[in-house]
Design a protein around this motif. Structure first.
Motif, PDB file in Angstrom:
ATOM      1  N   VAL A  33       0.844  -1.188   0.000  1.00 27.60           N
ATOM      2  CA  VAL A  33       0.000   0.000   0.000  1.00 27.60           C
ATOM      3  C   VAL A  33       0.883   1.243   0.000  1.00 27.60           C
ATOM      4  O   VAL A  33       1.996   1.209   0.523  1.00 27.60           O
ATOM      5  N   TYR A  34       0.383   2.302  -0.619  1.00 22.63           N
ATOM      6  CA  TYR A  34       0.993   3.616  -0.447  1.00 22.63           C
ATOM      7  C   TYR A  34       0.254   4.258   0.710  1.00 22.63           C
ATOM      8  O   TYR A  34      -0.971   4.338   0.713  1.00 22.63           O
ATOM      9  N   VAL A  35       1.021   4.707   1.706  1.00 24.50           N
ATOM     10  CA  VAL A  35       0.451   5.268   2.918  1.00 24.50           C
ATOM     11  C   VAL A  35       0.998   6.680   3.107  1.00 24.50           C
ATOM     12  O   VAL A  35       2.195   6.914   2.917  1.00 24.50           O
ATOM     13  N   CYS A  36       0.130   7.598   3.499  1.00 24.93           N
ATOM     14  CA  CYS A  36       0.583   8.955   3.816  1.00 24.93           C
ATOM     15  C   CYS A  36       1.658   8.862   4.892  1.00 24.93           C
ATOM     16  O   CYS A  36       1.528   8.096   5.849  1.00 24.93           O
ATOM     17  N   SER A  37       2.718   9.639   4.757  1.00 23.83           N
ATOM     18  CA  SER A  37       3.811   9.591   5.738  1.00 23.83           C
ATOM     19  C   SER A  37       3.363  10.090   7.113  1.00 23.83           C
ATOM     20  O   SER A  37       4.065   9.887   8.089  1.00 23.83           O
ATOM     21  N   HIS A  38       2.186  10.700   7.201  1.00 23.82           N
ATOM     22  CA  HIS A  38       1.639  11.125   8.497  1.00 23.82           C
ATOM     23  C   HIS A  38       0.583  10.152   9.030  1.00 23.82           C
ATOM     24  O   HIS A  38      -0.188  10.510   9.919  1.00 23.82           O
ATOM     25  N   TYR A  39       0.537   8.941   8.452  1.00 26.18           N
ATOM     26  CA  TYR A  39      -0.376   7.913   8.945  1.00 26.18           C
ATOM     27  C   TYR A  39       0.076   7.491  10.340  1.00 26.18           C
ATOM     28  O   TYR A  39       1.268   7.421  10.578  1.00 26.18           O
ATOM     29  N   PRO A  40      -0.781   7.257  11.316  1.00 29.40           N
ATOM     30  CA  PRO A  40      -2.233   7.184  11.223  1.00 29.40           C
ATOM     31  C   PRO A  40      -2.962   8.502  11.495  1.00 29.40           C
ATOM     32  O   PRO A  40      -4.173   8.548  11.371  1.00 29.40           O
ATOM     33  N   GLU A  41      -2.228   9.579  11.857  1.00 30.85           N
ATOM     34  CA  GLU A  41      -2.918  10.866  12.078  1.00 30.85           C
ATOM     35  C   GLU A  41      -3.678  11.268  10.820  1.00 30.85           C
ATOM     36  O   GLU A  41      -4.816  11.726  10.883  1.00 30.85           O
ATOM     37  N   CYS A  42      -3.029  11.113   9.682  1.00 29.59           N
ATOM     38  CA  CYS A  42      -3.693  11.341   8.400  1.00 29.59           C
ATOM     39  C   CYS A  42      -3.969   9.937   7.856  1.00 29.59           C
ATOM     40  O   CYS A  42      -3.056   9.222   7.462  1.00 29.59           O
ATOM     41  N   ASN A  43      -5.220   9.545   7.877  1.00 30.73           N
ATOM     42  CA  ASN A  43      -5.601   8.162   7.590  1.00 30.73           C
ATOM     43  C   ASN A  43      -5.857   7.950   6.101  1.00 30.73           C
ATOM     44  O   ASN A  43      -6.938   7.547   5.696  1.00 30.73           O
ATOM     45  N   SER A  44      -4.864   8.259   5.263  1.00 33.78           N
ATOM     46  CA  SER A  44      -5.078   8.051   3.828  1.00 33.78           C
ATOM     47  C   SER A  44      -4.053   7.073   3.272  1.00 33.78           C
ATOM     48  O   SER A  44      -2.873   7.111   3.623  1.00 33.78           O
ATOM     49  N   TYR A  45      -4.576   6.178   2.438  1.00 33.24           N
ATOM     50  CA  TYR A  45      -3.720   5.192   1.779  1.00 33.24           C
ATOM     51  C   TYR A  45      -4.458   4.629   0.576  1.00 33.24           C
ATOM     52  O   TYR A  45      -5.641   4.884   0.381  1.00 33.24           O
ATOM     53  N   VAL A  46      -3.721   3.869  -0.242  1.00 32.81           N
ATOM     54  CA  VAL A  46      -4.301   3.208  -1.410  1.00 32.81           C
ATOM     55  C   VAL A  46      -3.522   1.920  -1.654  1.00 32.81           C
ATOM     56  O   VAL A  46      -2.307   1.871  -1.454  1.00 32.81           O
ATOM     57  N   GLY A  47      -4.245   0.888  -2.065  1.00 33.43           N
ATOM     58  CA  GLY A  47      -3.610  -0.389  -2.380  1.00 33.43           C
ATOM     59  C   GLY A  47      -2.813  -0.314  -3.671  1.00 33.43           C
ATOM     60  O   GLY A  47      -2.917   0.642  -4.445  1.00 33.43           O
ATOM     61  N   VAL A  48      -2.008  -1.343  -3.880  1.00 31.69           N
ATOM     62  CA  VAL A  48      -1.136  -1.422  -5.043  1.00 31.69           C
ATOM     63  C   VAL A  48      -1.499  -2.689  -5.835  1.00 31.69           C
ATOM     64  O   VAL A  48      -1.833  -3.719  -5.252  1.00 31.69           O
ATOM     65  N   HIS A  49      -1.459  -2.591  -7.163  1.00 29.05           N
ATOM     66  CA  HIS A  49      -1.719  -3.763  -7.993  1.00 29.05           C
ATOM     67  C   HIS A  49      -0.699  -4.847  -7.659  1.00 29.05           C
ATOM     68  O   HIS A  49       0.503  -4.549  -7.555  1.00 29.05           O
ATOM     69  N   PRO A  50      -1.162  -6.091  -7.474  1.00 25.92           N
ATOM     70  CA  PRO A  50      -0.267  -7.188  -7.064  1.00 25.92           C
ATOM     71  C   PRO A  50       0.972  -7.306  -7.947  1.00 25.92           C
ATOM     72  O   PRO A  50       0.888  -7.214  -9.171  1.00 25.92           O
ATOM     73  N   GLY A  51       2.122  -7.465  -7.302  1.00 27.52           N
ATOM     74  CA  GLY A  51       3.373  -7.662  -8.016  1.00 27.52           C
ATOM     75  C   GLY A  51       3.947  -6.418  -8.665  1.00 27.52           C
ATOM     76  O   GLY A  51       4.898  -6.496  -9.438  1.00 27.52           O
ATOM     77  N   THR A  52       3.368  -5.250  -8.381  1.00 27.47           N
ATOM     78  CA  THR A  52       3.844  -3.993  -8.967  1.00 27.47           C
ATOM     79  C   THR A  52       3.990  -2.936  -7.864  1.00 27.47           C
ATOM     80  O   THR A  52       3.684  -3.201  -6.711  1.00 27.47           O
ATOM     81  N   THR A  53       4.394  -1.747  -8.271  1.00 27.15           N
ATOM     82  CA  THR A  53       4.355  -0.589  -7.369  1.00 27.15           C
ATOM     83  C   THR A  53       3.343   0.425  -7.897  1.00 27.15           C
ATOM     84  O   THR A  53       3.386   1.596  -7.547  1.00 27.15           O
ATOM     85  N   ILE A  54       2.418  -0.038  -8.737  1.00 31.26           N
ATOM     86  CA  ILE A  54       1.416   0.847  -9.349  1.00 31.26           C
ATOM     87  C   ILE A  54       0.197   0.946  -8.433  1.00 31.26           C
ATOM     88  O   ILE A  54      -0.442  -0.066  -8.128  1.00 31.26           O
ATOM     89  N   PRO A  55      -0.133   2.173  -7.977  1.00 27.26           N
ATOM     90  CA  PRO A  55      -1.295   2.331  -7.094  1.00 27.26           C
ATOM     91  C   PRO A  55      -2.599   2.018  -7.836  1.00 27.26           C
ATOM     92  O   PRO A  55      -2.710   2.252  -9.043  1.00 27.26           O
TER      93      PRO A  55
END
Length: 135
Positions: A33-55
């Motif tokens: 997952v790509y996670v905001c560097s201020h997680y968990p205070e900033c609760n934003s993230y997105v999954g990544v396509h399996p086997g890639t670094t593509i959000p």
């Protein structure tokens, strides 16, 4: 290829690629997952396509993630019920909202666009209810 920098749309911080267990803990099914560097205070993230670094879309907070899931669940019924093929259903999104193929992904949708997709998908589903044949 130059590494892309992904920014959080809520706080402007950069996102960090992490193991999914960072967010999901023991419920993680692997992946990244790509996670905001201020997680968990900033609760934003997105999954990544399996086997890639593509959000799979853009970073989203809890409310937007829930809305995207709801939009997917409603929209997916169009192809799961055989009203359109999956490919044609995504083409329908692009045509309906004047989007190109790249933009026609729920993982990129805003709260407003999710609401619009839910409304329009419900219309399609309602108009395609199969009624029993009169005997």
């Amino acid at each position: 290829m130059k590494k892309q920098i992904i920014r959080c749309p809520y706080c402007g911080s950069t996102a960090i690629l992490r193991d999914a267990s960072y967010v999901y803990g023991g419920k993680s099914r692997g992946g990244k997952v790509y996670v905001c560097s201020h997680y968990p205070e900033c609760n934003s993230y997105v999954g990544v396509h399996p086997g890639t670094t593509i959000p799979k879309g853009t970073l989203a907070n809890r409310e937007l993630r829930k809305k995207r899931i709801r939009a997917h669940n409603t929209f997916d019924q169009i192809w799961k019920q055989g009203i359109l093929s999956r490919r044609d259903a995504y083409r329908w999104i692009a045509d309906k909202f004047s989007l190109n193929e790249q933009q026609a992904h729920i993982g990129r949708f805003s709260d407003y666009m999710c609401d619009q997709l839910i409304i329009e998908s419900q219309k399609v589903l309602h108009n395609n209810i199969s009624l029993p044949l009169a005997g």
